[in-house]
Design an enzyme around this catalytic site. Structure first.
Site, short mmCIF file in Angstrom:
data_model
loop_
_atom_site.label_atom_id
_atom_site.label_comp_id
_atom_site.label_asym_id
_atom_site.label_seq_id
_atom_site.Cartn_x
_atom_site.Cartn_y
_atom_site.Cartn_z
N GLU A 281 0.93 -1.13 0.04
CA GLU A 281 0.10 -0.06 -0.01
C GLU A 281 0.86 1.16 0.01
O GLU A 281 1.77 1.19 0.59
CB GLU A 281 -0.88 -0.37 1.09
N HIS B 73 -3.17 -6.91 10.48
CA HIS B 73 -4.09 -8.12 9.73
C HIS B 73 -3.72 -9.53 10.58
O HIS B 73 -3.34 -10.41 9.80
CB HIS B 73 -3.73 -8.14 8.58
N ASN C 210 -5.03 -6.58 1.95
CA ASN C 210 -5.86 -6.58 2.97
C ASN C 210 -7.10 -7.52 3.25
O ASN C 210 -7.81 -7.53 2.15
CB ASN C 210 -6.23 -4.80 2.74
P1 FAD Z 1 -12.99 -7.31 14.45
O1 FAD Z 1 -13.38 -6.26 13.06
O2 FAD Z 1 -11.61 -7.03 14.78
O3 FAD Z 1 -13.91 -7.35 15.33
C1 FAD Z 1 -14.15 -8.10 16.59
C2 FAD Z 1 -14.92 -7.20 17.57
O4 FAD Z 1 -15.16 -8.09 18.69
C3 FAD Z 1 -14.29 -6.11 18.12
O5 FAD Z 1 -15.31 -5.03 18.05
C4 FAD Z 1 -13.95 -6.16 19.61
O6 FAD Z 1 -13.93 -5.23 20.56
C5 FAD Z 1 -14.95 -7.31 19.90
N1 FAD Z 1 -14.58 -8.50 21.15
C6 FAD Z 1 -13.26 -8.94 21.07
N2 FAD Z 1 -13.47 -9.64 22.27
C7 FAD Z 1 -14.65 -9.52 22.76
C8 FAD Z 1 -15.19 -10.07 24.06
N3 FAD Z 1 -14.53 -10.98 25.10
N4 FAD Z 1 -16.33 -9.50 24.42
C9 FAD Z 1 -16.98 -8.89 23.65
N5 FAD Z 1 -16.57 -8.39 22.57
C10 FAD Z 1 -15.40 -8.59 22.22
N6 FAD Z 1 -8.37 -4.34 6.61
C11 FAD Z 1 -8.51 -4.20 5.58
O7 FAD Z 1 -8.96 -5.22 4.62
N7 FAD Z 1 -8.29 -2.90 4.65
C12 FAD Z 1 -7.82 -1.99 5.51
O8 FAD Z 1 -7.61 -0.80 4.87
C13 FAD Z 1 -7.30 -2.04 6.88
N8 FAD Z 1 -6.76 -1.11 7.48
C14 FAD Z 1 -6.60 -1.35 8.94
C15 FAD Z 1 -6.14 -0.34 9.66
C16 FAD Z 1 -5.92 -0.82 11.17
C17 FAD Z 1 -5.25 0.42 11.93
C18 FAD Z 1 -6.22 -1.99 11.69
C19 FAD Z 1 -6.09 -2.11 13.17
C20 FAD Z 1 -6.69 -2.97 10.93
C21 FAD Z 1 -6.85 -2.72 9.52
N9 FAD Z 1 -7.50 -3.77 8.77
C22 FAD Z 1 -7.54 -3.52 7.30
C23 FAD Z 1 -7.81 -5.01 9.37
C24 FAD Z 1 -9.26 -5.38 9.45
O9 FAD Z 1 -9.85 -4.25 10.30
C25 FAD Z 1 -9.37 -6.53 10.17
O10 FAD Z 1 -8.96 -7.57 9.49
C26 FAD Z 1 -10.93 -6.91 10.50
O11 FAD Z 1 -11.60 -5.92 11.17
C27 FAD Z 1 -11.02 -8.26 11.25
O12 FAD Z 1 -12.47 -8.41 11.17
P2 FAD Z 1 -13.11 -9.54 12.25
O13 FAD Z 1 -14.50 -9.92 12.08
O14 FAD Z 1 -12.33 -10.65 12.43
O15 FAD Z 1 -12.86 -9.12 13.69
#
Ligand code: FAD
Length: 491
Positions: free
Chosen positions: A347, A430, A468
């Site tokens: 990126e 990630h 990503n």
């Molecule tokens: P998440 O989106 O992480 O959601 C999990 C949720 O569960 C969170 O809200 C958390 O608070 C909650 N949770 C966890 N444990 C508990 C618990 N014990 N009790 C209650 N709630 C809980 N990806 C891209 O594709 N493009 C991008 O541009 C990109 N940029 C990024 C930039 C940053 C700074 C970051 C940090 C990540 C980025 N990512 C990007 C990665 C992407 O955001 C993640 O891969 C994605 O959000 C993961 O999705 P998920 O459904 O696995 O879980």
């Protein structure tokens, strides 16, 4: 303790949780979602930007935790960005209703089909590329920047310079789609609406413009009337009961992180969508607390998606550098994936520091040739990551090759300003894997050894996807939940 009975419970409101909620609610099911972070929309508290970090900046920390320049003190608050620190790697995650979608850069990248087939040999790739990926693009409101705007907008000098330099060095560049509404951004630029991406808002949340999950999947799910989201509810551990139902110990907190109530939730069906690290922590901690059954594959095939940060200093200092003003939304990338010796995608990242620091920042995404493993230390109650410099050695070689080639063609040095020796091997946005689809779970995410527990988040992807990841996480969740509903798992 207050006891709440509910048929279907989802832990986590990120991509996997939001997709599951919408499809179950559409199928007429009542769903309760527990999220440890804040419901920012409901709270009415605005997100803060990078230059003036406020309440949303960090999850219960006294200082900002962005990857660079953490000079700002904070009053601990349940902010949007959290960092999990391990010996050789720091992992950033989003907290709040919307999970990672609140803090991420919005880059909506579909993986290369050949790599998707390699990572998921058992999935029907044709169906993913004809059905699930297009569906996800539509639901997430993916769009692409207008080329003329990109050419004219001073806030995209960093992209223009980055692409020009990449071409001069012989690299191929690509346009990267995003969930940020580029029509809105054009209006921001013309000062017709409040600024967000052009006002250094991104990793502490965007007040406008970005189609995060609270504006897409979760909004639609709430509109069915079948979804209840309980924010500031942190699940501590899960118990499997003799009748195959689940009991969850949950702590409700206030925005300073202090406990305000301990609750018990009983449910028949449980969807774990707490994000890769959250889901692994819950499974392994619950195992340590209550003999909760965990399959031997849990924790295996973990990876950082090949994340490796690096940067270059003195990028065209004479011609204005990368620009004092930068949009926070990346739209350009360098695609070197087909080079057999140095396959990577990077990126062209913004570095909106409010002044021209004459630095180009890159987040490389590499293959993960050596996978890591996650386990649990019951004494400290913490996850342990088998991940060290040997896992990132190949990524470092790619970064070195990339920077040298760019510098030879364009001048500049590796950026010691950003990282210790110019390489950020320990920066991970990630985290993926640890509950791999078809290994720790059945083909649709049902956890092996359980009858009513489903994993639907980034932990299903075996440590790497080459781009990503959220488009892939969302598409896999769509595929899994569609089939789980079809198989009457939630009947
Ligand atoms: P998440 O989106 O992480 O959601 C999990 C949720 O569960 C969170 O809200 C958390 O608070 C909650 N949770 C966890 N444990 C508990 C618990 N014990 N009790 C209650 N709630 C809980 N990806 C891209 O594709 N493009 C991008 O541009 C990109 N940029 C990024 C930039 C940053 C700074 C970051 C940090 C990540 C980025 N990512 C990007 C990665 C992407 O955001 C993640 O891969 C994605 O959000 C993961 O999705 P998920 O459904 O696995 O879980």
């Amino acid at each position: 303790k207050k006891v709440i009975d509910t048929p279907i419970l989802i832990i986590g409101s990120g991509y996997g949780g939001a997709v599951s909620a919408l499809r179950l609610c559409e199928a007429g099911k009542k769903v309760v979602m527990l999220e440890m972070g804040l419901n920012w929309e409901k709270s009415g508290i605005p997100f803060s930007n990078l230059l003036k970090p406020g309440k949303s900046a960090a999850w219960l920390k006294k200082k900002t935790i962005a990857p660079f320049m953490n000079l700002f003190s904070l009053t601990p608050f349940t902010g949007t960005l959290d960092r999990l620190d391990f010996e050789h790697i720091n992992i950033w995650v989003g907290r709040g209703v919307g999970g990672g979608s609140l803090v991420n850069g919005g880059m909506a990248v579909t993986p290369k089909e050949s790599y998707f087939r390699e990572v998921f040999p058992d999935l029907d790739a044709r169906k993913f590329y004809s059905t699930y990926f297009p569906l996800v693009h539509k639901e997430l409101k993916v769009n692409v920047i207008d080329e003329q705007f990109l050419k004219d907008c001073p806030y995209y000098q960093f992209t223009r310079v980055g692409e020009e330099e990449a071409h001069k060095a012989g690299f191929k560049t690509i346009r990267v789609p995003n969930v940020y509404d580029f029509q809105y951004m054009e209006k921001e630029y013309r000062n017709e609406v409040p600024r967000s991406a052009l006002n250094t808002e991104v990793i502490y949340g965007n007040n406008h413009g970005k189609n995060s999950l609270d504006k897409t999947y979760l909004k639609k799910a709430l509109e069915t009337g079948n979804l209840e989201i309980l924010d500031l509810h942190r699940v501590d551990h899960i118990k499997l009961n003799d009748d195959k139902t689940y009991t969850l110990n949950v702590q409700q907190t206030d925005t300073s992180g202090a406990a305000v109530a301990d609750k018990i939730f009983n449910c028949q069906k449980l969807i774990l969508a707490a994000g890769t690290m959250g889901t692994l922590k819950l499974l392994l901690h619950s195992h340590a607390m209550s003999q909760f059954p965990v399959h031997e594959e849990i924790g295996k095939s973990w990876g950082n998606n090949g994340n490796f940060m690096t940067g270059r200093n003195w990028v065209k200092p004479m011609s204005g550098g990368t620009g004092a003003k930068q949009s926070t939304i990346p739209v350009g990338g360098i695609d070197n994936w087909d080079d057999p010796e140095h396959p990577f995608f990077t990126e062209i990242a913004p570095l909106p520091m409010g002044m021209d620091v004459a630095t180009a920042l890159y987040l490389l995404i590499n293959r993960v040739d050596k996978k890591g493993e996650v386990s649990y230390d019951a004494g400290s109650r913490k996850l342990v990551l088998d991940w060290n410099e040997s896992h990132t050695a190949g990524m470092r070689k790619n970064a070195d090759y990339f920077i040298k080639k760019m510098n030879r063609a364009n001048g500049g040095t590796r950026s010691h300003f950003l990282f210790n020796n110019g390489f950020g091997a320990d920066v991970c946005y990630h985290p993926l894997g640890g509950c791999v689809l078809g290994k720790a779970t059945n083909e649709y995410g049902k956890l092996k050894g359980h009858d009513h527990l489903y994993i639907l988040d980034g932990s299903l992807i075996p440590g790497t996807i080459g781009v990503n990841p959220f488009v892939t996480i969302t598409a896999i969740a769509e595929y899994c939940i569609e089939n789980l509903i079809r198989e009457n798992e939630f009947a």
